[in-house]
Design an enzyme around this catalytic site. Sequence first.
Site, PDB file in Angstrom:
ATOM      1  N   ARG A  22      -3.358   2.988   8.831  1.00 32.25           N
ATOM      2  CA  ARG A  22      -3.425   1.750   7.969  1.00 32.25           C
ATOM      3  C   ARG A  22      -2.241   0.641   7.930  1.00 32.25           C
ATOM      4  O   ARG A  22      -1.368   1.233   7.699  1.00 32.25           O
ATOM      5  CB  ARG A  22      -3.870   1.940   6.708  1.00 32.25           C
ATOM      6  CG  ARG A  22      -4.953   2.933   6.545  1.00 32.25           C
ATOM      7  CD  ARG A  22      -5.291   3.585   5.273  1.00 32.25           C
ATOM      8  NE  ARG A  22      -6.450   4.481   5.211  1.00 32.25           N
ATOM      9  CZ  ARG A  22      -7.489   4.320   4.953  1.00 32.25           C
ATOM     10  NH1 ARG A  22      -7.965   2.964   4.465  1.00 32.25           N
ATOM     11  NH2 ARG A  22      -8.612   5.151   4.976  1.00 32.25           N
TER      12      ARG A  22
ATOM     13  N   SER B 282      16.855 -41.187 -12.381  1.00 31.10           N
ATOM     14  CA  SER B 282      15.490 -40.496 -12.108  1.00 31.10           C
ATOM     15  C   SER B 282      15.450 -40.148 -10.697  1.00 31.10           C
ATOM     16  O   SER B 282      15.506 -41.289  -9.891  1.00 31.10           O
ATOM     17  CB  SER B 282      14.278 -41.166 -12.678  1.00 31.10           C
ATOM     18  OG  SER B 282      13.229 -40.840 -12.275  1.00 31.10           O
TER      19      SER B 282
ATOM     20  N   ARG C  75      -3.283  -0.980  -6.426  1.00 31.01           N
ATOM     21  CA  ARG C  75      -2.412  -1.846  -6.574  1.00 31.01           C
ATOM     22  C   ARG C  75      -2.727  -3.046  -7.960  1.00 31.01           C
ATOM     23  O   ARG C  75      -3.735  -2.926  -8.372  1.00 31.01           O
ATOM     24  CB  ARG C  75      -2.539  -2.822  -5.443  1.00 31.01           C
ATOM     25  CG  ARG C  75      -3.796  -3.508  -5.317  1.00 31.01           C
ATOM     26  CD  ARG C  75      -3.708  -4.592  -3.954  1.00 31.01           C
ATOM     27  NE  ARG C  75      -5.277  -4.990  -3.890  1.00 31.01           N
ATOM     28  CZ  ARG C  75      -5.797  -5.156  -2.823  1.00 31.01           C
ATOM     29  NH1 ARG C  75      -5.184  -5.213  -1.710  1.00 31.01           N
ATOM     30  NH2 ARG C  75      -7.094  -5.415  -2.494  1.00 31.01           N
TER      31      ARG C  75
ATOM     32  N   ARG D  58      10.112 -48.980 -14.229  1.00 37.16           N
ATOM     33  CA  ARG D  58      10.661 -49.446 -12.990  1.00 37.16           C
ATOM     34  C   ARG D  58      10.377 -50.848 -12.582  1.00 37.16           C
ATOM     35  O   ARG D  58       9.157 -51.597 -12.558  1.00 37.16           O
ATOM     36  CB  ARG D  58      10.532 -48.308 -11.751  1.00 37.16           C
ATOM     37  CG  ARG D  58      11.221 -48.808 -10.615  1.00 37.16           C
ATOM     38  CD  ARG D  58      10.546 -47.820  -9.430  1.00 37.16           C
ATOM     39  NE  ARG D  58       9.252 -48.114  -8.784  1.00 37.16           N
ATOM     40  CZ  ARG D  58       8.641 -47.545  -7.960  1.00 37.16           C
ATOM     41  NH1 ARG D  58       9.104 -46.356  -7.610  1.00 37.16           N
ATOM     42  NH2 ARG D  58       7.472 -47.901  -7.611  1.00 37.16           N
TER      43      ARG D  58
ATOM     44  N   TYR E 273      14.177 -33.598 -17.557  1.00 30.58           N
ATOM     45  CA  TYR E 273      12.626 -33.605 -17.679  1.00 30.58           C
ATOM     46  C   TYR E 273      11.950 -33.790 -16.032  1.00 30.58           C
ATOM     47  O   TYR E 273      12.915 -34.290 -15.278  1.00 30.58           O
ATOM     48  CB  TYR E 273      12.118 -34.993 -18.289  1.00 30.58           C
ATOM     49  CG  TYR E 273      12.324 -36.209 -17.643  1.00 30.58           C
ATOM     50  CD1 TYR E 273      11.624 -36.951 -16.700  1.00 30.58           C
ATOM     51  CD2 TYR E 273      13.694 -37.088 -18.088  1.00 30.58           C
ATOM     52  CE1 TYR E 273      11.830 -38.055 -16.249  1.00 30.58           C
ATOM     53  CE2 TYR E 273      13.818 -38.283 -17.751  1.00 30.58           C
ATOM     54  CZ  TYR E 273      13.107 -38.710 -16.825  1.00 30.58           C
ATOM     55  OH  TYR E 273      13.408 -39.933 -16.240  1.00 30.58           O
TER      56      TYR E 273
ATOM     57  N   GLY F 113      -7.936  -7.620   5.014  1.00 33.26           N
ATOM     58  CA  GLY F 113      -8.561  -7.314   6.081  1.00 33.26           C
ATOM     59  C   GLY F 113      -7.995  -8.055   7.429  1.00 33.26           C
ATOM     60  O   GLY F 113      -8.773  -8.246   8.451  1.00 33.26           O
TER      61      GLY F 113
ATOM     62  N   LYS G  39       0.915  -1.245  -0.041  1.00 36.17           N
ATOM     63  CA  LYS G  39       0.062  -0.007   0.051  1.00 36.17           C
ATOM     64  C   LYS G  39       0.762   1.307   0.001  1.00 36.17           C
ATOM     65  O   LYS G  39       0.562   2.054  -0.685  1.00 36.17           O
ATOM     66  CB  LYS G  39      -0.844  -0.218   1.133  1.00 36.17           C
ATOM     67  CG  LYS G  39      -1.940   1.015   1.144  1.00 36.17           C
ATOM     68  CD  LYS G  39      -2.633   1.077   2.383  1.00 36.17           C
ATOM     69  CE  LYS G  39      -3.882  -0.100   2.385  1.00 36.17           C
ATOM     70  NZ  LYS G  39      -4.484  -0.349   3.616  1.00 36.17           N
TER      71      LYS G  39
ATOM     72  N   ARG H 221       5.124 -47.641 -12.770  1.00 33.64           N
ATOM     73  CA  ARG H 221       5.396 -48.408 -11.423  1.00 33.64           C
ATOM     74  C   ARG H 221       4.755 -49.748 -11.972  1.00 33.64           C
ATOM     75  O   ARG H 221       3.689 -49.962 -12.528  1.00 33.64           O
ATOM     76  CB  ARG H 221       4.724 -48.050 -10.227  1.00 33.64           C
ATOM     77  CG  ARG H 221       5.122 -46.671  -9.553  1.00 33.64           C
ATOM     78  CD  ARG H 221       4.453 -46.321  -8.405  1.00 33.64           C
ATOM     79  NE  ARG H 221       5.061 -45.269  -7.576  1.00 33.64           N
ATOM     80  CZ  ARG H 221       4.741 -43.904  -7.846  1.00 33.64           C
ATOM     81  NH1 ARG H 221       3.867 -43.453  -8.492  1.00 33.64           N
ATOM     82  NH2 ARG H 221       5.381 -43.150  -7.105  1.00 33.64           N
TER      83      ARG H 221
ATOM     84  N   MET I 145      -5.295  -7.528   8.924  1.00 33.63           N
ATOM     85  CA  MET I 145      -4.533  -6.769   9.952  1.00 33.63           C
ATOM     86  C   MET I 145      -5.350  -5.554  10.197  1.00 33.63           C
ATOM     87  O   MET I 145      -6.512  -5.122   9.827  1.00 33.63           O
ATOM     88  CB  MET I 145      -3.092  -6.238   9.690  1.00 33.63           C
ATOM     89  CG  MET I 145      -2.209  -7.527   9.539  1.00 33.63           C
ATOM     90  SD  MET I 145      -0.560  -7.036   8.944  1.00 33.63           S
ATOM     91  CE  MET I 145      -0.694  -6.317   7.451  1.00 33.63           C
TER      92      MET I 145
ATOM     93  N   CYS J 247      11.022 -38.077 -10.660  1.00 34.20           N
ATOM     94  CA  CYS J 247       9.657 -38.952 -10.772  1.00 34.20           C
ATOM     95  C   CYS J 247       9.099 -38.755  -9.412  1.00 34.20           C
ATOM     96  O   CYS J 247       7.858 -39.460  -9.503  1.00 34.20           O
ATOM     97  CB  CYS J 247       9.644 -40.305 -11.578  1.00 34.20           C
ATOM     98  SG  CYS J 247      10.762 -41.357 -10.310  1.00 34.20           S
TER      99      CYS J 247
ATOM    100  N   GLY K  69      14.212 -39.839  -7.365  1.00 29.04           N
ATOM    101  CA  GLY K  69      12.699 -40.441  -6.613  1.00 29.04           C
ATOM    102  C   GLY K  69      12.789 -39.557  -5.298  1.00 29.04           C
ATOM    103  O   GLY K  69      13.122 -39.962  -4.173  1.00 29.04           O
TER     104      GLY K  69
ATOM    105  N   HIS L 254     -15.681  -8.586   1.610  1.00 30.36           N
ATOM    106  CA  HIS L 254     -14.390  -9.541   2.312  1.00 30.36           C
ATOM    107  C   HIS L 254     -14.595 -10.909   1.899  1.00 30.36           C
ATOM    108  O   HIS L 254     -13.558 -11.629   1.215  1.00 30.36           O
ATOM    109  CB  HIS L 254     -14.510  -9.388   3.766  1.00 30.36           C
ATOM    110  CG  HIS L 254     -13.385 -10.325   4.486  1.00 30.36           C
ATOM    111  ND1 HIS L 254     -13.911 -11.797   4.637  1.00 30.36           N
ATOM    112  CD2 HIS L 254     -12.408 -10.061   4.916  1.00 30.36           C
ATOM    113  CE1 HIS L 254     -12.858 -12.330   5.508  1.00 30.36           C
ATOM    114  NE2 HIS L 254     -11.920 -11.375   5.365  1.00 30.36           N
TER     115      HIS L 254
ATOM    116  N   GLU M 256      17.257 -42.150  -5.146  1.00 34.40           N
ATOM    117  CA  GLU M 256      16.171 -42.145  -3.830  1.00 34.40           C
ATOM    118  C   GLU M 256      16.715 -42.554  -2.591  1.00 34.40           C
ATOM    119  O   GLU M 256      15.985 -42.456  -1.521  1.00 34.40           O
ATOM    120  CB  GLU M 256      14.874 -42.919  -4.252  1.00 34.40           C
ATOM    121  CG  GLU M 256      15.125 -44.284  -4.433  1.00 34.40           C
ATOM    122  CD  GLU M 256      13.693 -44.817  -4.993  1.00 34.40           C
ATOM    123  OE1 GLU M 256      12.557 -44.338  -4.847  1.00 34.40           O
ATOM    124  OE2 GLU M 256      13.747 -45.862  -5.489  1.00 34.40           O
TER     125      GLU M 256
HETATM  126  C1  PEP Z   1      10.071 -41.858  -5.103  1.00 30.32           C
HETATM  127  O1  PEP Z   1      10.418 -42.379  -3.893  1.00 30.32           O
HETATM  128  O2  PEP Z   1      10.116 -40.547  -5.215  1.00 30.32           O
HETATM  129  C2  PEP Z   1       9.171 -42.604  -6.162  1.00 30.32           C
HETATM  130  C3  PEP Z   1       9.008 -42.185  -7.311  1.00 30.32           C
HETATM  131  O3  PEP Z   1       9.181 -44.052  -5.980  1.00 30.32           O
HETATM  132  P1  PEP Z   1       7.752 -44.307  -4.868  1.00 30.32           P
HETATM  133  O4  PEP Z   1       6.996 -43.139  -4.659  1.00 30.32           O
HETATM  134  O5  PEP Z   1       7.149 -45.428  -5.695  1.00 30.32           O
HETATM  135  O6  PEP Z   1       8.627 -44.957  -3.676  1.00 30.32           O
HETATM  136 MG    MG Z   2      10.587 -44.828  -4.128  1.00 21.05          MG
END
Ligand code: PEP
Ligand code: MG
Length: 893
Positions: free
Chosen positions: A91, A777, A336, A628, A865, A100, A22, A573, A102, A845, A779, A452, A758
């Site tokens: 204010r 990948s 604003r 997997r 990715y 609203g 403000k 999976r 505060m 993933c 996890g 509000h 993971e």
């Molecule tokens: C993970 O552990 O992030 C994963 C993708 O495998 P899961 O969730 O199946 O254990």
């Molecule tokens: Mg996992």
Amino acid sequence: MAKLVYDFAEGNRDMKDLLGGKGANLAEMTNLGLPVPGGFTITTEACQRYLADGRHADGLAAELGEHLEALEATMGRKLGDPADPLLVSVRSGAKFSMPGMMETVLNVGLNDESVDGLSRQAGGNDRFAWDSYRRLIQMFGKTVCDVPGEEFEHALHHAKVAKGVKDDVQLDADDLRALVTAYKKVFLKHTGHDFPQEPREQLDLAIEAVFRSWNADRAILYRRQERIPADLGTAVNVVAMVFGNLGPDSGTGVAFTRDPATGERGVYGDYLQNAQGEDVVAGIRNTLALAELADLDEKSYAELLDIMTRLEGHYHDLCDIEFTIERGKLWMLQTRVGKRTAAAAFTIAAQLVDEGVIDLDEALTRVSGAQLAQLMFPRFDLAGDPAVLTRGVGASPGAAVGEVVFSAADAVAAAATGRSVILVRRETNPDDLSGMIAAQGILTSRGGKTSHAAVVARGMGKTCVCGADALEIGRDRFTVGGRTVREGDVISIDGTTGRVYPGEVPVRPSEVVQYFEGHLDPALANEPLVAAVHQLMTHADAAAALTVRTNADTGPDAARARRFGAQGIGLCRTEHMFLGDRRELVERLILAHTAAERDDALGALQPLQRADFLEIFREMNGLPVTVRLIDPPLHEFLPSLEDLAVQVAVAKARGEQADRDERMLAAVRRMHESNPMLGLRGVRLGLVIPGLFAMQVRAIAEAAVALAAEGGRPRPEIMVPLVGAVQELETVRAEAEKIIAEVVAGSDVQVLVGTMIEVPRAALTAGQIAEAAEFFSFGTNDLTQMGWGFSRDDVEGAFFWRYLELGIFGISPFESIDREGVGRLVRIAAAEGRATRPDLKLGVCGEHGGDPESVHFFHEVGLDYVSCSPFRVPVARLEAGRAAIESTGSDHR
Ligand code: PEP
Ligand code: MG
């Protein structure tokens, strides 16, 4: 020492950190030469120091004094001067808007003497002066001294009853003078001292109260909900009062430069004649549409339109504005860049591109994945032409169905038992916040798009209908047009059209989902929203560095994700492929006594698996599919220990044969684990049960060869779960390579072999693991579980609420990646993996792959990715594009 107070002329819009939103925008408008009342801003830093030390920062009092003097000089009046008083409003105004949540105190500077001075200023309007004074005592009492608000309400009610009138405006000057006396008694009773008469003392106390209101319960709750950091503090704006309640040539209003609900061009807003600022926002009286101001005050209306055009031109975006007209003179009290619905965000961003105001990169920064997700919610299917109960203002879109409740507490209680509720209120106020969060939707009988309820619901993405016609609300029922709806009855509310229906109306998918699905109803094809989504998604895809894959393990899921724009499967999976009527084969595998029995069970599973993979490869023809190998401990596929034990005991008691159950029970006992998540799962299982991974690898390779033989282009990637050491992966890989070579011989099928990262040890030895992996990948579900030592199945329900309350983290690390900790493991593994193998493909993933914040992190780390559930694919695509644009760091305005 840093300056703690800034005159409006000293700031600008880029100083939000210090001056709050403000304050920064008041400064910007002042410097644009717009009619802003004089004033100054006390910085957020002064608030932080007050909250830390429990007293004002050194030097604040002196700085305040200087700025007050300067303001008095500009206005030609002294604060609270009995003859000709300057009055100010105090204010709140944090960096991020917290509507609203505060406190604000108006009319500071009024006392037993200056009330007469104010009357003279107002042309002898005693009624106005005493009304202003009683408002000050009420607001000051509540805000600064914690006097219960109902006590003042009672006194006001009593005054009206005594006079035999219904409305505040029917009280005259003498009534209000008497009310001031009554209010002062209330004040004395609750505080033990008289209402302070010294203007500077009033000002200092009001400033302190606004500082403290940063930590009011509702403000804390709102910040948590909106993910606003708890340590920012609020700035305080001290502004010369202008009055919208000086008669019919005065008033106050709120305006938007475009429709904040749909994005349509035009002038939108509400105006309330002869009223003071907060009356509009509180939605206490029904307002006029802004356009009607043209008939009441043509000059001010024209000036307002001109200012709105200038502000849009200046901010390059939708602006919302609060203004007051004091006896025909327009004053700007706030502007604003305005909050808007998700649909409006997309529509306006595309409009501004078409108008040449911003470019496509900038347009992408104006929308978010969270907004896109909202647009993918279903809406009502009105094919059955359901009767309409009543109609209000469609204040925040969406389709909500639920049982009616009449209080925030009931909404919270019902939601806790899993019931969907609609919170029905005359109007909402900040104390209703918890109920608004718990409800599916909110219905009010008063107020417009800027009430509000409307503002807060839009901010939360919650369905809301305001100001519903002729709704009479009682304690446990409401009536409308002769119908009665009781607590617990189901209603459906449409936040887009404002319609309210009795009972449950069926819902249908959004046009945005239809657009992604590729079967958009042609009647909707030109909807500005669909066109905007198309334009911005196309640009996001072009800009993105990350590609987006999906987590899918059935053909239909894979097909849907592909329609949503997935560029492959990042995680297929395989565990569901061991359930249903295949359980029996898994049981045979586990109970096998001999290698031959085991091979037999695996041999029966293998063609079934091949068929599973072929279906998925077909759907993803030409795109990579990461399969997997089986991850969970095998006992998860067996009956429960308790059930089996009971079954066996009962059979024995009856003298029945239970050989198989007994053998199974023994196996379940043998395989029982105290911590299955840390036990015999993933690669460990593959190394312990001979032939299990081999069977899956063969099924994958054979499915790929089969698709290639049909003329398709399979791109299978085999992923080994839960690897912690390169030796584990090497062992699996050696066996897999042999099988793959044998199966693909004579075809041009290529199968990559990689691993999940993971386990923290895998992340820390990623340089070695990359020797044996063609891709990683991440996890991040398990990496978070093992990085924090949080059992992912237990902790969120058990104690995360406390961690969130204490601010140990602002959001669950299972939802949004913990950048500093788990994220650091990802960074290390990515860098060390690529150091070993520069062309190592990197993806994620875990659930974080579809979380907007986390997508930005994975972009920064340089992954190739992200992979997420099908429905989140569009969100991840949009965020991948936004991340790429934001990281170029250019300012496109
Ligand atoms: C993970 O552990 O992030 C994963 C993708 O495998 P899961 O969730 O199946 O254990
Ligand atoms: Mg996992």
